[in-house]
Design a protein around this motif. Structure first.
Motif, PDB file in Angstrom:
ATOM      1  N   TYR A 146     -18.106 153.130  61.003  1.00 18.83           N
ATOM      2  CA  TYR A 146     -16.871 153.540  60.696  1.00 18.83           C
ATOM      3  C   TYR A 146     -15.838 153.043  61.477  1.00 18.83           C
ATOM      4  CZ  TYR A 146     -13.262 157.304  59.865  1.00 18.83           C
ATOM      5  OH  TYR A 146     -12.123 157.820  59.392  1.00 18.83           O
ATOM      6  N   ILE A 147     -16.005 152.846  62.774  1.00 16.18           N
ATOM      7  CA  ILE A 147     -15.153 152.196  63.931  1.00 16.18           C
ATOM      8  C   ILE A 147     -15.024 150.655  63.692  1.00 16.18           C
ATOM      9  CG2 ILE A 147     -15.444 154.094  65.444  1.00 16.18           C
ATOM     10  CD1 ILE A 147     -16.932 152.279  67.279  1.00 16.18           C
ATOM     11  N   GLY A 148     -16.013 150.020  62.803  1.00 20.07           N
ATOM     12  CA  GLY A 148     -15.375 148.772  62.312  1.00 20.07           C
ATOM     13  C   GLY A 148     -16.435 147.713  62.875  1.00 20.07           C
ATOM     14  N   TYR A 149     -17.533 148.188  63.596  1.00 28.38           N
ATOM     15  CA  TYR A 149     -18.464 147.019  64.283  1.00 28.38           C
ATOM     16  C   TYR A 149     -19.395 146.200  63.374  1.00 28.38           C
ATOM     17  CZ  TYR A 149     -18.120 147.989  69.370  1.00 28.38           C
ATOM     18  OH  TYR A 149     -17.979 147.854  70.797  1.00 28.38           O
ATOM     19  N   LEU A 150     -19.766 146.966  62.283  1.00 22.86           N
ATOM     20  CA  LEU A 150     -20.605 146.142  61.363  1.00 22.86           C
ATOM     21  C   LEU A 150     -19.992 145.363  60.631  1.00 22.86           C
ATOM     22  CD1 LEU A 150     -23.008 149.158  60.228  1.00 22.86           C
ATOM     23  CD2 LEU A 150     -23.627 147.492  61.927  1.00 22.86           C
ATOM     24  N   GLN A 151     -18.746 145.741  60.081  1.00 20.35           N
ATOM     25  CA  GLN A 151     -17.838 144.807  59.325  1.00 20.35           C
ATOM     26  C   GLN A 151     -17.257 143.630  60.100  1.00 20.35           C
ATOM     27  OE1 GLN A 151     -17.140 145.152  56.261  1.00 20.35           O
ATOM     28  NE2 GLN A 151     -15.600 143.674  55.756  1.00 20.35           N
ATOM     29  N   ALA A 186     -18.851 142.373  62.952  1.00 17.77           N
ATOM     30  CA  ALA A 186     -19.844 141.442  63.229  1.00 17.77           C
ATOM     31  C   ALA A 186     -20.175 140.586  61.999  1.00 17.77           C
ATOM     32  CB  ALA A 186     -21.212 142.466  63.742  1.00 17.77           C
ATOM     33  N   ALA A 187     -20.180 141.237  60.690  1.00 16.10           N
ATOM     34  CA  ALA A 187     -20.413 140.445  59.495  1.00 16.10           C
ATOM     35  C   ALA A 187     -19.241 139.411  59.371  1.00 16.10           C
ATOM     36  CB  ALA A 187     -20.429 141.214  58.145  1.00 16.10           C
ATOM     37  N   THR A 188     -17.965 139.610  59.640  1.00 15.65           N
ATOM     38  CA  THR A 188     -17.134 138.694  59.375  1.00 15.65           C
ATOM     39  C   THR A 188     -17.348 137.432  60.499  1.00 15.65           C
ATOM     40  OG1 THR A 188     -15.653 140.431  58.776  1.00 15.65           O
ATOM     41  CG2 THR A 188     -14.489 138.520  59.487  1.00 15.65           C
ATOM     42  N   THR A 189     -17.545 137.932  61.463  1.00 15.83           N
ATOM     43  CA  THR A 189     -17.609 136.707  62.698  1.00 15.83           C
ATOM     44  C   THR A 189     -18.561 136.015  62.371  1.00 15.83           C
ATOM     45  OG1 THR A 189     -16.685 138.409  64.268  1.00 15.83           O
ATOM     46  CG2 THR A 189     -17.868 136.506  65.076  1.00 15.83           C
ATOM     47  N   MET A 205     -18.673 142.354  52.634  1.00 23.29           N
ATOM     48  CA  MET A 205     -17.841 141.245  52.969  1.00 23.29           C
ATOM     49  C   MET A 205     -17.694 140.209  51.572  1.00 23.29           C
ATOM     50  SD  MET A 205     -16.730 140.216  56.037  1.00 23.29           S
ATOM     51  CE  MET A 205     -16.853 138.741  55.651  1.00 23.29           C
ATOM     52  N   ASP A 206     -18.711 140.438  50.771  1.00 25.98           N
ATOM     53  CA  ASP A 206     -19.015 139.571  49.419  1.00 25.98           C
ATOM     54  C   ASP A 206     -18.565 138.267  49.774  1.00 25.98           C
ATOM     55  OD1 ASP A 206     -19.306 139.002  46.760  1.00 25.98           O
ATOM     56  OD2 ASP A 206     -17.136 139.672  46.237  1.00 25.98           O
ATOM     57  N   PRO A 207     -19.431 137.508  50.670  1.00 24.61           N
ATOM     58  CA  PRO A 207     -19.182 136.099  50.778  1.00 24.61           C
ATOM     59  C   PRO A 207     -19.371 135.273  49.752  1.00 24.61           C
ATOM     60  CG  PRO A 207     -20.903 136.798  51.871  1.00 24.61           C
ATOM     61  CD  PRO A 207     -20.307 137.963  51.421  1.00 24.61           C
ATOM     62  N   ALA A 208     -18.850 134.380  49.425  1.00 24.64           N
ATOM     63  CA  ALA A 208     -19.046 133.374  48.373  1.00 24.64           C
ATOM     64  C   ALA A 208     -20.237 132.280  48.791  1.00 24.64           C
ATOM     65  CB  ALA A 208     -17.885 132.481  47.773  1.00 24.64           C
TER      66      ALA A 208
END
Length: 540
Positions: free
Chosen positions: A419-424, A426-429, A462-465
């Protein structure tokens, strides 16, 4: 989790939780999570049940989030309406009000809601809207937990029912009478788990095979401990190459990333993932044989019916989900109704077989009128026990509640981190900074520490290509990476409860290097075996 997130620069987190006292959420939330998991790891030392620290951590994490709410998470429903209304109230004229409303609702979230609280709202309205959104998020995670809880509860109830009807005693007798020693039994149960998991799912398979394993090796705790490690690896590996073998594979399939039959391309890598650790563990398995049984075990009345209904339950789950697109838990609860109605039938008809509740008054049986008169002298005490009815509610009560409550704490803790954005974040990074292959491999390592379901959710959001080969890679790593720790998968957590102290975090940790070797080998085999799929673009 904390070590991986620490690789992300702290300024980047400001974009996720801007306007907050960063140390409170950015440090406090993962710190609470880490302390709780440390206590889970030390369960053998502290003798504190694993559910207690994670439940407390879940409550404290969401309390912190509510006191210091993030300011740019998606706001939906009533919370979004409150933000828009507050902007209207602060506007001086119609044009300004329209602009304020557009500002509040123009930025769309994943579900079409506004990101809030908006800058035009008053402090009180901002706090109200943010906390309403937090409440919605908690209810969302509670719904996720409810589905997992009920699914696991029904699976445990069926396992308990088969145990009570002596199904596993008979299986133990057949395995022992086959002349196999501990090492042969180690491989036999492993192969059963590997090929059963794609059909049942890895968690249910682990529960069923563990019950048989514990029955066979009840005289050798060492065999049971090593066998449970093998079952966790085999169940997770088997579940990785089937859409129904694991929740993460089901999520990838439902999202349209991979066609149904493409998952079976992971069969060979999954096989390698199972075999290499099993070979390493083989030499630590005792060389002896289980003690012979005094007499041949036999099913209690209704055992075949319970097994048949369990098969019907799995079929119901698959059909409801695959053809009607209903949640799998609905099929499981329908299956629980099958069992309860069948238990009613066994109870009502048990009198026909000479069983009464006070059958001990005479020689262990009676004619059904309660006076202890014998209507069939050939019926023995054992016969009376074999035909005894069974109470389905007592089977529910025998479920491993510590494990079920542990899942509650984990779901809410991980939900707070997300909820506070850690998982998202981390995935983005990972994907933007490291590249697809290192990121997908790291996802598997992360799933050994944090439940793989929210990790896979973050990847899908994230839906990476990526190519089909890369989507298969992350499916494989998220599915089998959890085998490296006992708390890394639902199968491992369930077996810690099912084995009742014989299989623990520490006993699993001894074999983590061997499991990690199998993890690395399965990835290498995937690149070799499915090399052409890395050239195929995946998508809906």
């Amino acid at each position: 989790m904390v070590s991986l997130v620490s690789l992300v620069p702290l300024p980047a987190f400001a974009d996720v939780a801007s306007g907050l006292p960063q140390p409170v959420l950015a440090v406090g939330v993962p710190l609470l999570f880490a302390v709780a998991y440390l206590l889970v790891v030390l369960e053998e030392v502290t003798h504190m049940r694993k559910s207690k620290p994670v439940i407390l951590a879940a409550g404290l994490i969401w309390t912190l989030i509510a006191i210091f709410p993030p300011t740019n998470v998606p706001v939906h429903g009533e919370a979004a309406e409150a933000v828009a209304a507050s902007d209207d109230a602060t506007a001086g004229d119609d044009a300004t009000a329209s602009a304020g409303t557009a500002e509040a609702t123009g930025t769309e979230g994943r579900e079409g809601g506004a990101f809030g609280p908006s800058q035009g709202a008053s402090g009180t309205d901002e706090l109200m809207a943010a906390r309403e959104q937090i409440g919605e998020a908690v209810r969302h995670y509670l719904m996720e937990y409810a589905e997992l809880f009920l699914f696991l509860l029904v699976a445990m109830t069926y396992v308990n029912a088969m145990d009570e009807r002596r199904v596993f005693d008979v299986l133990r007798d057949r395995l022992v009478s086959s002349g196999m020693g501990y090492r042969s039994l180690f491989w036999a149960t492993g192969w059963i788990a590997f090929f059963l998991s794609p059909i049942l799912d890895n968690m249910t398979t682990a529960l069923v095979t563990c019950a048989a394993l514990a029955a066979v090796g009840r005289e050798s705790p060492k065999f049971v401990a090593i066998g449970c490690v093998n079952l966790v690896v085999a169940s997770n590996a088997g579940g990785a190459f089937s859409p129904f073998g694991d929740i993460t594979t089901l999520m990838v399939w439902q999202d349209g990333k991979l066609p149904f039959f493409d998952f079976f391309a992971l069969f060979v890598p999954s096989l390698v993932n199972f075999i290499i650790p099993a070979i390493c563990m083989h030499f630590a398995v005792p060389k002896g044989r289980p003690p012979a049984l005094e007499g041949r075990a036999r099913f209690r009345r209704g055992a075949i019916g319970v097994m048949f209904l369990f098969g019907c339950t799995i079929t119901t789950v698959v059909c409801m989900h695959n053809f009607l697109h209903l949640p799998p838990v609905l099929g499981m609860m329908t299956g629980l109704a099958y069992l309860k109605l069948y238990s009613y039938y066994l109870t009502v008809t048990s009198r026909r077989y000479g069983y009464v509740a006070n059958h001990g008054h005479a020689n262990g049986h009676g004619n059904g009128n309660g006076n202890g008169e014998d209507d069939d002298p050939s019926i023995t005490d054992r016969d009376a026990e074999d035909i005894a009815p069974f109470d389905s509610f007592s089977l529910v009560a025998r479920a491993e509640w510590d494990t079920l409550l542990f899942f509650f704490g984990v779901t809410l803790c991980v939900g707070g981190l997300g909820y506070i954005g850690y998982l998202q974040l981390a995935a983005t990074t990972f994907y933007e900074g490291w590249g697809e292959t290192p990121a997908n491999i790291a996802i598997g390592v992360l799933s050994a520490i944090v439940d793989n379901i929210p990790v896979m959710m973050a990847v899908l959001e994230m839906d990476p290509a990526m190519s089909e080969g890369q989507w298969l890679l992350v499916t494989l790593t998220a599915g089998v990476g959890g085998s490296m720790l006992s708390i890394g998968s639902a199968a491992g957590v369930a077996l810690m409860g099912q084995s009742r102290g014989l299989y623990t975090f520490g006993k699993h940790l001894v074999w983590t290097p061997a499991i990690a070797l199998g993890y690395a080998a399965s990835i290498a085999v995937h690149f070799w075996w499915n090399s052409e799929l890395f050239l195929v673009h995946a998508g809906k």
